[in-house]
Scaffold this motif. Sequence first.
Motif, mmCIF file in Angstrom:
data_model
loop_
_atom_site.group_PDB
_atom_site.id
_atom_site.type_symbol
_atom_site.label_atom_id
_atom_site.label_comp_id
_atom_site.label_asym_id
_atom_site.label_seq_id
_atom_site.Cartn_x
_atom_site.Cartn_y
_atom_site.Cartn_z
ATOM 1 N N LYS A 159 7.532 111.825 -31.564
ATOM 2 C CA LYS A 159 7.924 111.503 -32.939
ATOM 3 C C LYS A 159 9.234 110.708 -32.950
ATOM 4 O O LYS A 159 9.384 109.736 -33.703
ATOM 5 N N ILE A 160 10.173 111.110 -32.094
ATOM 6 C CA ILE A 160 11.446 110.373 -32.011
ATOM 7 C C ILE A 160 11.162 108.932 -31.580
ATOM 8 O O ILE A 160 11.674 107.974 -32.165
ATOM 9 N N ALA A 161 10.301 108.794 -30.559
ATOM 10 C CA ALA A 161 9.949 107.453 -30.078
ATOM 11 C C ALA A 161 9.327 106.640 -31.208
ATOM 12 O O ALA A 161 9.648 105.465 -31.402
ATOM 13 N N GLN A 162 8.446 107.288 -31.969
ATOM 14 C CA GLN A 162 7.784 106.608 -33.083
ATOM 15 C C GLN A 162 8.814 106.097 -34.092
ATOM 16 O O GLN A 162 8.715 104.976 -34.593
ATOM 17 N N LYS A 163 9.834 106.905 -34.367
ATOM 18 C CA LYS A 163 10.862 106.512 -35.344
ATOM 19 C C LYS A 163 11.689 105.334 -34.823
ATOM 20 O O LYS A 163 12.094 104.456 -35.587
ATOM 21 N N VAL A 164 11.944 105.326 -33.522
ATOM 22 C CA VAL A 164 12.671 104.197 -32.922
ATOM 23 C C VAL A 164 11.835 102.921 -33.064
ATOM 24 O O VAL A 164 12.346 101.854 -33.425
ATOM 25 N N VAL A 165 10.535 103.049 -32.817
ATOM 26 C CA VAL A 165 9.654 101.884 -32.883
ATOM 27 C C VAL A 165 9.531 101.373 -34.324
ATOM 28 O O VAL A 165 9.547 100.167 -34.571
ATOM 29 N N GLU A 166 9.476 102.291 -35.285
ATOM 30 C CA GLU A 166 9.412 101.866 -36.691
ATOM 31 C C GLU A 166 10.666 101.088 -37.078
ATOM 32 O O GLU A 166 10.600 100.081 -37.782
ATOM 33 N N ALA A 167 11.815 101.555 -36.604
ATOM 34 C CA ALA A 167 13.070 100.842 -36.895
ATOM 35 C C ALA A 167 13.054 99.455 -36.245
ATOM 36 O O ALA A 167 13.531 98.475 -36.823
ATOM 37 N N THR A 168 12.485 99.377 -35.047
ATOM 38 C CA THR A 168 12.422 98.094 -34.335
ATOM 39 C C THR A 168 11.531 97.108 -35.085
ATOM 40 O O THR A 168 11.867 95.934 -35.235
#
Length: 429
Positions: free
Chosen positions: A415-424
């Motif tokens: 989920k953390i990775a997903q949030k980083v990717v959404e920000a990217t």
Amino acid sequence: SGKRKIYMEGYELYPESEEIKERLENTANGLLNLGKNHHSKGNFNSAINYYNDILTMPEISNNITFLVKTYLDLAQENSLFNTEKEILELGKNEYTASGKRKIYIVGYDLYPESQEIKERLEYTAKGLLNLGKNHHLKGNFNSAINYYNDILTMPGISNHIKNEAFTLLNFAKDNKPYKSLLGKTIMLDPGHGGIDPGAVNNYLGLYEKNFNNGLTIRIANKLRELGANVIFTREPGEDKYIGLHDRTVIVNKRNPDLFLSIHHDSSTNKSTTGMSVHYSTYRPGLDTVGTYVEYNGRVYPFIREIKEWSDPVRKTTDPGIVILYNGQEKIVNIKDTMVYDDKSPTNVAVKSEKFANYLFKSLLEADYKNGYNYIKDHNLHVTRWTNVPSALIEAGYISNNNEALRVINPNVQDKIAQKVVEATKEYFK
Ligand SMILES: [Zn+2]
């Protein structure tokens, strides 16, 4: 004109010869310059003859043909070239990106030193890229290919745009669908490694470097699914030590579109939890105009950074910051100061701040809500010495047993990775 005749005959005999094609192009360029020379003196008829000669030559690139046609139109109206100002005005009044492209290409041919024309070319290329992406997204591969090709033949634009257009062009040619991060190179930096474990939770026997590796792999996989070209300062599967400065050298050499350093935090207060995002408006590798220093609660003019300096007080060799202190130079430890350039930040600093803000907002949704969360502009080594847009995240306190176990849980890490990717994704929109 003699060369023109010879190479045209040569082309009849040897239409496959690359060398003859090249000579034809060079000759066309020479004729164009001769034509423009006559044109600029008001010898419209001679200019028209040169321009027409070029248009009957085979194998001439679109760029030259297009310039010749434009100049021919002007000469036929007995008009001289537009001034730089007129070109900028023409461009402003033209509503389509394709029309603007033509105007600014002519402008660049006439005034290659003009910064304003270069900026307009770059801006127009971005517009064309977005149009190409829209068509690509809808599956109109041929229209997309035309837009991407138009960008690749534009002079004076940045390599970042050209590389992106080139990657997208190859995808469109293969009828491969558009993905939001195609053509973007993103460098991930798993913190610590090898002999440097980073933060350590002795009670649970956990090392920060392993948290960083796991999160980096998840972020990389998700970015790749969106078409990004993901590269690393060190492979997350490789347990190797690389110093902070060496990491920035790797980043600046590879020159990615975006750089993200991935860490987890630690505190002597075992109850502390939360995440943080870090960036630097101070970019000593780019420019230090407008940079200022906060020291002991006051603001001082920045003079320079000294990479290794023996601090008599702290007894370390941290970098020193030279400030103007009561009219004299004074060296202070970088750890006792904050260096900022939020008054005239570089473009890279502005983009870093934007990316950091997206990261912070997005990561708040990864269940850090009751933690000590913050975003900060300061002088971490990898955010200040990288010359590309960059940020660093601390994705939770591993010194807190609950948070350590929470953020290393595969579902939470995902989920953390997903949030980083959404920000990217948001950043590149
Ligand atoms: Zn760390």
